[in-house]
Design an enzyme around this catalytic site. Structure first.
Site, PDB file in Angstrom:
ATOM      1  N   ASP A   1     -11.143  -4.515  15.351  1.00  0.00           N
ATOM      2  CA  ASP A   1     -10.330  -5.708  15.112  1.00  0.00           C
ATOM      3  C   ASP A   1     -10.978  -7.054  15.414  1.00  0.00           C
ATOM      4  O   ASP A   1     -10.400  -8.088  15.122  1.00  0.00           O
ATOM      5  CB  ASP A   1      -9.028  -5.574  15.929  1.00  0.00           C
ATOM      6  CG  ASP A   1      -7.959  -6.562  15.513  1.00  0.00           C
ATOM      7  OD1 ASP A   1      -7.920  -6.924  14.323  1.00  0.00           O
ATOM      8  OD2 ASP A   1      -7.153  -6.964  16.366  1.00  0.00           O
TER       9      ASP A   1
ATOM     10  N   CYS B   1       9.122  -5.761   9.609  1.00  0.00           N
ATOM     11  CA  CYS B   1       8.718  -5.093   8.367  1.00  0.00           C
ATOM     12  C   CYS B   1       8.182  -3.698   8.633  1.00  0.00           C
ATOM     13  O   CYS B   1       8.293  -2.807   7.781  1.00  0.00           O
ATOM     14  CB  CYS B   1       7.706  -5.936   7.592  1.00  0.00           C
ATOM     15  SG  CYS B   1       6.101  -6.128   8.394  1.00  0.00           S
TER      16      CYS B   1
ATOM     17  N   CYS C   1      10.391   0.667   7.928  1.00  0.00           N
ATOM     18  CA  CYS C   1       9.715   1.572   6.993  1.00  0.00           C
ATOM     19  C   CYS C   1      10.242   2.996   7.158  1.00  0.00           C
ATOM     20  O   CYS C   1      10.194   3.564   8.263  1.00  0.00           O
ATOM     21  CB  CYS C   1       8.209   1.540   7.228  1.00  0.00           C
ATOM     22  SG  CYS C   1       7.283   2.658   6.134  1.00  0.00           S
TER      23      CYS C   1
ATOM     24  N   CYS D   1      10.925   1.673  -2.848  1.00  0.00           N
ATOM     25  CA  CYS D   1      11.431   1.121  -1.582  1.00  0.00           C
ATOM     26  C   CYS D   1      10.950  -0.318  -1.387  1.00  0.00           C
ATOM     27  O   CYS D   1       9.778  -0.633  -1.586  1.00  0.00           O
ATOM     28  CB  CYS D   1      10.961   1.982  -0.415  1.00  0.00           C
ATOM     29  SG  CYS D   1      11.469   1.367   1.207  1.00  0.00           S
TER      30      CYS D   1
END
Length: 356
Positions: A144, A254, A258, A201
């Site tokens: 990262d 978000c 899921c 979806c």
């Protein structure tokens, strides 16, 4: 001459060693450039959707492909470590006097945990390649902080696919994976890329409180609460402050909605990522009272520490202003003359909201 059978056995044993070290997912991707990924990246940067994250464009050539960063790389070992939460990340949405910290930041800093395991796996790979007569393997590990496109690489390696929220979705672990990568000079057989299973979806698109998705599979970071509360310096634009709610570091909305998360189990999460009790549902009043020393002490070993006390208290003030809680008036007033002008401005805004 390369021993194909030995390479295949090494790959099999690599996955087993990765699992032993705590990785929930492991796959192999080619190190060559993916033209489609490069085009999407250039378009995203060209439209300015990366906001003030200038490092994204400063090393664009390195991000295009693993070989753009290290031309000797032949394969990428893509890895995922689960941080699946035991409780609903949205549970505090209706508890205004409490602050919401993103699931990934409630435990120890993932950079340290993942990188330690990556280094151990890389050492194993070098030793095993030599022991099996496959030559001296070169390796580099990344978590990262380098110009590495972990999510597209994760999809290319079969760990999952980039969902409509642009994050990687694993069919086994949902949206809760910390990603890391080992670049190697070994030519390992790549796995089949992950296939998109989002279907029709659009739960993640609907859940976003700031409409940060201009279209499925596209993110405008400038509207994203994670970006605004972590990366954005200075005052947050007025149009987003109410939508921030009581989120003070990141946003899980978000990801949390899921449907694939029903397959994720908190039992698979590493011990280091379990939430610290004081960060699971912290009191806004207590957080507003933090000076620099207390902030550093509370968030020692946490990724939250890197944004600094000023940006953190700024976020807490927006949450206080959104709370409608009169008990927060005094803590907010105490910050009206804070030495940090961004904090003072946020306090003035919060006071106006509470007194409205």
């Amino acid at each position: 001459m390369v021993n194909a059978a030995e390479i295949a056995l090494l790959k099999h044993d690599l996955a087993a060693e990765a699992a032993r070290l705590g990785f929930a997912a492991c796959g192999i991707a080619p190190a060559a450039e993916n033209p489609q990924m490069s085009v999407r990246l250039e378009q995203w940067l060209g439209e300015g959707r990366h906001g003030s994250m200038e490092w994204m464009e400063n090393r664009l050539d390195h991000r295009r492909s693993p070989q753009g960063l290290w031309d000797e790389a032949r394969s990428v070992v893509a890895l995922g470590m689960s941080y699946a939460p035991a409780r609903d990340p949205l549970a505090l949405a209706q508890v205004p006097d409490r602050a919401r910290i993103s699931v990934y930041a409630q435990g120890k800093d993932y950079h340290d945990t993942v990188k330690k395991a990556l280094k151990a796996l890389a050492r194993w790979l070098v030793a095993e390649a030599a022991r099996r007569g496959l030559g001296a393997a070169g390796v580099k590990v990344f978590v990262d902080t380098a110009p590495v496109m972990e999510k597209p690489l994760g999809q290319a390696a079969g760990l999952g696919w980039q969902g409509k929220h642009t994050n990687l979705v694993s069919p086994a672990h949902g949206s809760w994976l910390f990603l890391g990568a080992i670049y190697t000079t070994l030519a390992l057989d790549p796995d089949r890329p992950g296939e998109d299973r989002c279907g029709s979806c659009n739960a993640c698109q609907i859940a976003c409180p700031t409409d940060a998705f201009p279209a499925p599979y596209q993110l405008d970071a400038r509207r994203c609460i994670s970006y605004l509360t972590i990366e954005h310096k200075g005052p947050v634009p007025l149009e987003f402050r109410r939508a921030i709610g009581n989120r003070i570091y990141g946003c899980d909305d978000c990801l949390a909605v899921c449907p694939w998360n029903k397959f994720a189990s908190s039992a698979q999460a590493m011990q280091a990522f379990l939430p610290r009790a004081e960060l699971a549902a912290p009191s806004l009043a207590a957080l507003l009272a933090l000076d620099d020393g207390a902030f550093r002490s509370l968030f020692s070993g946490s990724p939250v520490k890197r944004i600094g006390r000023g940006r953190f208290v700024r976020n807490c003030l927006y949450a206080a202003g959104n709370s409608g809680d009169g008990a927060l008036l005094l803590p907010v007033q105490a910050l009206l003359h804070d030495p940090d002008p961004v904090v003072a401005e946020a306090a003035s805004w919060a006071l106006g909201q509470l007194c409205a």
